[in-house]
Design a protein around this motif. Structure first.
Motif, PDB file in Angstrom:
ATOM      1  N   LEU A 120      45.959  43.306  40.887  1.00 20.41           N
ATOM      2  CA  LEU A 120      45.025  42.235  41.209  1.00 20.41           C
ATOM      3  C   LEU A 120      43.795  42.774  41.929  1.00 20.41           C
ATOM      4  CD1 LEU A 120      44.530  39.204  41.109  1.00 20.41           C
ATOM      5  CD2 LEU A 120      45.701  39.016  43.286  1.00 20.41           C
ATOM      6  N   ILE A 121      43.985  43.699  42.865  1.00 21.18           N
ATOM      7  CA  ILE A 121      42.855  44.309  43.546  1.00 21.18           C
ATOM      8  C   ILE A 121      41.980  45.067  42.546  1.00 21.18           C
ATOM      9  CG2 ILE A 121      42.172  46.049  45.240  1.00 21.18           C
ATOM     10  CD1 ILE A 121      44.653  45.234  46.861  1.00 21.18           C
ATOM     11  N   GLY A 122      42.613  45.746  41.592  1.00 22.92           N
ATOM     12  CA  GLY A 122      41.854  46.453  40.564  1.00 22.92           C
ATOM     13  C   GLY A 122      40.994  45.526  39.735  1.00 22.92           C
ATOM     14  N   VAL A 123      41.525  44.367  39.369  1.00 18.14           N
ATOM     15  CA  VAL A 123      40.746  43.400  38.591  1.00 18.14           C
ATOM     16  C   VAL A 123      39.584  42.858  39.418  1.00 18.14           C
ATOM     17  CG1 VAL A 123      40.831  41.102  37.554  1.00 18.14           C
ATOM     18  CG2 VAL A 123      42.597  42.762  37.026  1.00 18.14           C
ATOM     19  N   VAL A 124      39.837  42.540  40.681  1.00 19.84           N
ATOM     20  CA  VAL A 124      38.774  42.003  41.537  1.00 19.84           C
ATOM     21  C   VAL A 124      37.658  43.026  41.715  1.00 19.84           C
ATOM     22  CG1 VAL A 124      38.248  41.251  43.896  1.00 19.84           C
ATOM     23  CG2 VAL A 124      40.256  40.356  42.727  1.00 19.84           C
ATOM     24  N   GLY A 159      36.964  45.458  39.703  1.00 21.64           N
ATOM     25  CA  GLY A 159      36.304  45.600  38.405  1.00 21.64           C
ATOM     26  C   GLY A 159      35.288  44.502  38.152  1.00 21.64           C
ATOM     27  N   VAL A 160      35.631  43.280  38.493  1.00 26.19           N
ATOM     28  CA  VAL A 160      34.698  42.166  38.311  1.00 26.19           C
ATOM     29  C   VAL A 160      33.499  42.337  39.238  1.00 26.19           C
ATOM     30  CG1 VAL A 160      34.410  39.680  38.669  1.00 26.19           C
ATOM     31  CG2 VAL A 160      36.403  40.541  37.458  1.00 26.19           C
ATOM     32  N   ILE A 161      33.756  42.742  40.483  1.00 30.31           N
ATOM     33  CA  ILE A 161      32.648  42.988  41.410  1.00 30.31           C
ATOM     34  C   ILE A 161      31.757  44.111  40.880  1.00 30.31           C
ATOM     35  CG2 ILE A 161      32.074  43.878  43.708  1.00 30.31           C
ATOM     36  CD1 ILE A 161      34.534  42.338  44.727  1.00 30.31           C
ATOM     37  N   GLY A 162      32.368  45.143  40.329  1.00 28.65           N
ATOM     38  CA  GLY A 162      31.583  46.238  39.756  1.00 28.65           C
ATOM     39  C   GLY A 162      30.738  45.789  38.582  1.00 28.65           C
ATOM     40  N   LEU A 163      31.280  44.894  37.751  1.00 28.27           N
ATOM     41  CA  LEU A 163      30.499  44.386  36.621  1.00 28.27           C
ATOM     42  C   LEU A 163      29.326  43.525  37.088  1.00 28.27           C
ATOM     43  CD1 LEU A 163      33.127  43.411  33.918  1.00 28.27           C
ATOM     44  CD2 LEU A 163      31.298  45.079  33.708  1.00 28.27           C
ATOM     45  N   LEU A 164      29.552  42.757  38.123  1.00 36.86           N
ATOM     46  CA  LEU A 164      28.504  41.850  38.581  1.00 36.86           C
ATOM     47  C   LEU A 164      27.443  42.548  39.415  1.00 36.86           C
ATOM     48  CD1 LEU A 164      30.654  38.748  39.550  1.00 36.86           C
ATOM     49  CD2 LEU A 164      29.344  39.118  37.467  1.00 36.86           C
ATOM     50  N   ALA A 165      27.811  43.581  40.165  1.00 33.68           N
ATOM     51  CA  ALA A 165      26.883  44.180  41.111  1.00 33.68           C
ATOM     52  C   ALA A 165      26.321  45.523  40.663  1.00 33.68           C
ATOM     53  CB  ALA A 165      27.579  44.353  42.460  1.00 33.68           C
ATOM     54  N   LEU A 166      26.791  46.057  39.558  1.00 35.23           N
ATOM     55  CA  LEU A 166      26.351  47.360  39.061  1.00 35.23           C
ATOM     56  C   LEU A 166      26.491  48.462  40.114  1.00 35.23           C
ATOM     57  CD1 LEU A 166      23.170  46.447  37.023  1.00 35.23           C
ATOM     58  CD2 LEU A 166      25.412  47.043  36.157  1.00 35.23           C
ATOM     59  N   THR A 167      27.662  48.537  40.723  1.00 32.80           N
ATOM     60  CA  THR A 167      27.912  49.571  41.721  1.00 32.80           C
ATOM     61  C   THR A 167      28.763  50.679  41.119  1.00 32.80           C
ATOM     62  OG1 THR A 167      29.927  48.536  42.524  1.00 32.80           O
ATOM     63  CG2 THR A 167      27.867  47.872  43.571  1.00 32.80           C
ATOM     64  N   TRP A 200      37.388  52.664  41.734  1.00 30.80           N
ATOM     65  CA  TRP A 200      38.551  52.109  42.410  1.00 30.80           C
ATOM     66  C   TRP A 200      39.275  51.100  41.515  1.00 30.80           C
ATOM     67  CZ3 TRP A 200      40.874  54.210  46.246  1.00 30.80           C
ATOM     68  CH2 TRP A 200      40.165  55.012  47.134  1.00 30.80           C
ATOM     69  N   ALA A 201      38.555  50.346  40.729  1.00 34.51           N
ATOM     70  CA  ALA A 201      39.187  49.395  39.819  1.00 34.51           C
ATOM     71  C   ALA A 201      40.030  50.129  38.791  1.00 34.51           C
ATOM     72  CB  ALA A 201      38.130  48.542  39.127  1.00 34.51           C
ATOM     73  N   VAL A 202      39.519  51.232  38.287  1.00 33.23           N
ATOM     74  CA  VAL A 202      40.267  52.010  37.296  1.00 33.23           C
ATOM     75  C   VAL A 202      41.518  52.600  37.934  1.00 33.23           C
ATOM     76  CG1 VAL A 202      40.169  53.994  35.765  1.00 33.23           C
ATOM     77  CG2 VAL A 202      38.186  52.505  35.962  1.00 33.23           C
ATOM     78  N   GLY A 223      42.430  45.505  34.803  1.00 37.29           N
ATOM     79  CA  GLY A 223      41.649  46.176  35.839  1.00 37.29           C
ATOM     80  C   GLY A 223      41.043  47.473  35.347  1.00 37.29           C
ATOM     81  N   VAL A 224      41.812  48.232  34.573  1.00 39.73           N
ATOM     82  CA  VAL A 224      41.292  49.493  34.018  1.00 39.73           C
ATOM     83  C   VAL A 224      40.145  49.211  33.051  1.00 39.73           C
ATOM     84  CG1 VAL A 224      41.868  51.457  32.537  1.00 39.73           C
ATOM     85  CG2 VAL A 224      43.437  50.770  34.346  1.00 39.73           C
ATOM     86  N   VAL A 225      40.305  48.214  32.209  1.00 41.28           N
ATOM     87  CA  VAL A 225      39.258  47.889  31.237  1.00 41.28           C
ATOM     88  C   VAL A 225      37.994  47.404  31.949  1.00 41.28           C
ATOM     89  CG1 VAL A 225      38.632  46.270  29.399  1.00 41.28           C
ATOM     90  CG2 VAL A 225      40.832  47.439  29.330  1.00 41.28           C
ATOM     91  N   LEU A 226      38.153  46.496  32.910  1.00 41.03           N
ATOM     92  CA  LEU A 226      36.979  45.997  33.635  1.00 41.03           C
ATOM     93  C   LEU A 226      36.299  47.112  34.419  1.00 41.03           C
ATOM     94  CD1 LEU A 226      38.264  42.567  34.944  1.00 41.03           C
ATOM     95  CD2 LEU A 226      36.470  42.962  33.265  1.00 41.03           C
ATOM     96  N   GLY A 227      37.080  47.970  35.048  1.00 36.76           N
ATOM     97  CA  GLY A 227      36.499  49.093  35.783  1.00 36.76           C
ATOM     98  C   GLY A 227      35.755  50.052  34.872  1.00 36.76           C
ATOM     99  N   SER A 228      36.314  50.312  33.703  1.00 38.40           N
ATOM    100  CA  SER A 228      35.651  51.198  32.747  1.00 38.40           C
ATOM    101  C   SER A 228      34.342  50.596  32.246  1.00 38.40           C
ATOM    102  CB  SER A 228      36.574  51.486  31.562  1.00 38.40           C
ATOM    103  OG  SER A 228      37.735  52.134  31.996  1.00 38.40           O
TER     104      SER A 228
END
Length: 98
Positions: free
Chosen positions: A17-21, A23-31, A36-38, A78-83
């Motif tokens: 769950l932390i990985g998904v969160v 990952g979503v933050i990474g997608l939205l903020a371009l950081t 960490w999501a991966v 989470g891995v997919v969103l992080g990638s």
């Protein structure tokens, strides 16, 4: 007690769950923190696979096989969103040819 023992978050589900969160933050903020999501998503997925492999019974027997599958699916998400976030951040940081 707010939650019974049967519905508490296991380590695998928590990491997934932390990985998904993240990952979503990474997608939205371009950081660049999407690594960490991966990592956390992969850890949650590995723990989910371990739970599924070690379970001696099916759903409803108390071995946690349903939670293992949930952890596996959420970990892979989470891995997919992080990638995707890492790829998007690298593309945004790349110099543009003019």
């Amino acid at each position: 007690m707010l939650l019974s023992a049967a519905y508490e978050m296991s380590a695998g589900r928590t990491l997934s769950l932390i990985g998904v969160v993240v990952g979503v933050i990474g997608l939205l903020a371009l950081t660049r923190r999407s690594l960490w999501a991966v990592v956390l998503g992969a850890a949650g997925a590995v723990i989910g696979v371990a739970v599924v492999v070690m379970a001696q019974g099916g759903p409803g027997t108390g071995y946690g096989i349903v939670g293992g599958y949930v952890s596996l699916v959420v970990g892979v998400a989470g891995v997919v969103l992080g990638s995707l976030a890492r790829r998007r951040a690298a593309r945004a940081a790349a110099p543009r040819a003019s």
